[in-house]
Design an enzyme around this catalytic site. Structure first.
Site: not given
Lengths: 176, 176
Positions: B7, B9, B135
């Site tokens: 990922d 961000d 996240d």
């Protein structure tokens, strides 16, 4: 619900036609789609002698936005959504300036495709789906799903390794 | 070679920190990262009273470009490439204006990640990989690979369903 991954350029959006128009306009040529039987437009923008003349046009804002919708694709994709999870998957990372335009093109012509169901990628072997519809064999070769469909295009006419679909009406008959 | 989907961000790019800075600057607040324990910044931009004040900043050119690199991520991702096929996978289609900036951000900080190995998508259940580092639990829930790793963030501290990694040094130890 089975999942379909649908390509954009030359499947939903008529990129080849627009490239030919730009070629003819800028190089004084008189190409038509049958002249593209042995190669595709990605290759056309590579040779230096052409690249220098057309790259500004290809990479300037508005190119992808200007592409026409392939006939019947809107209606058939809408119908497919009732039976399948439909994802639009474009190998757009090669052309970073196309990313926003492609998103906006989908907003305009396929507003019923949620942003969650849109993918801009590079190597499509990362896509997990049951069915894929694409005009490039490189995107079908490593596909792990059950049904890779080759969307007919001048540059893939000699390929016999995949089930071919020649238009969206045919896809409707095959999948619905 | 096993494939890792990473990922962007809050895993490679410190989005939360920048959001907090913009919040504090524009709303006269004094948030810090621990205030974000129960929600994430995607939720923060939804409430109308905040949205009207910060959306122009969040959506104006330069937001994603300005994000800091998470410590040690460049070095560890580079090492991971020797043992794994590394793909960067960002759920960026929600923010179409971020697409080009995210591509340029990768060009700047992760130039060794080829465009073929970059994906901007929505629903990550379409991603086929062996390992995913993210996240957000929504991106791990439908993951079909063998190892979903939850990258530690204020908004996921109470989650106990996944193996947690708290920094890139830990990822290095775990995967290399």
């Amino acid at each position: 619900m089975k999942r379909i991954a649908i390509d954009m350029d030359d499947v939903l959006a008529d990129a080849t036609q627009r490239i030919i128009e730009l070629y003819n306009k800028n190089l004084g040529t008189n190409f038509n789609k049958t002249d593209f039987d042995t190669f595709d437009w990605h290759e056309l923008i590579v040779p230096e002698e052409y690249l220098s003349k057309v790259r500004n046009i290809l990479f300037e804002p508005g190119f992808f936005a200007s592409l026409a919708v392939i006939p019947d694709s809107v209606e058939v994709v809408k119908k497919l959504q009732k039976k399948y999870e439909v994802f639009i998957v474009s190998a757009a990372m090669e052309f970073p300036n196309s990313l926003l335009e492609k998103s906006q093109w989908l907003d305009k012509h396929f507003p019923f495709i949620h942003w969650k169901n849109r993918v801009m990628c590079g190597d499509k072997s990362i896509i997990a789906a049951d069915i894929i519809i694409d005009d490039h064999t490189k995107n079908l070769e490593n596909f792990k799903g059950e049904l890779p469909l080759l969307y007919d295009a001048p540059h893939n006419r000699k390929i016999t390794d995949y089930q071919r679909v020649t238009n969206w009406k045919e896809i409707e008959t095959l999948l619905l």
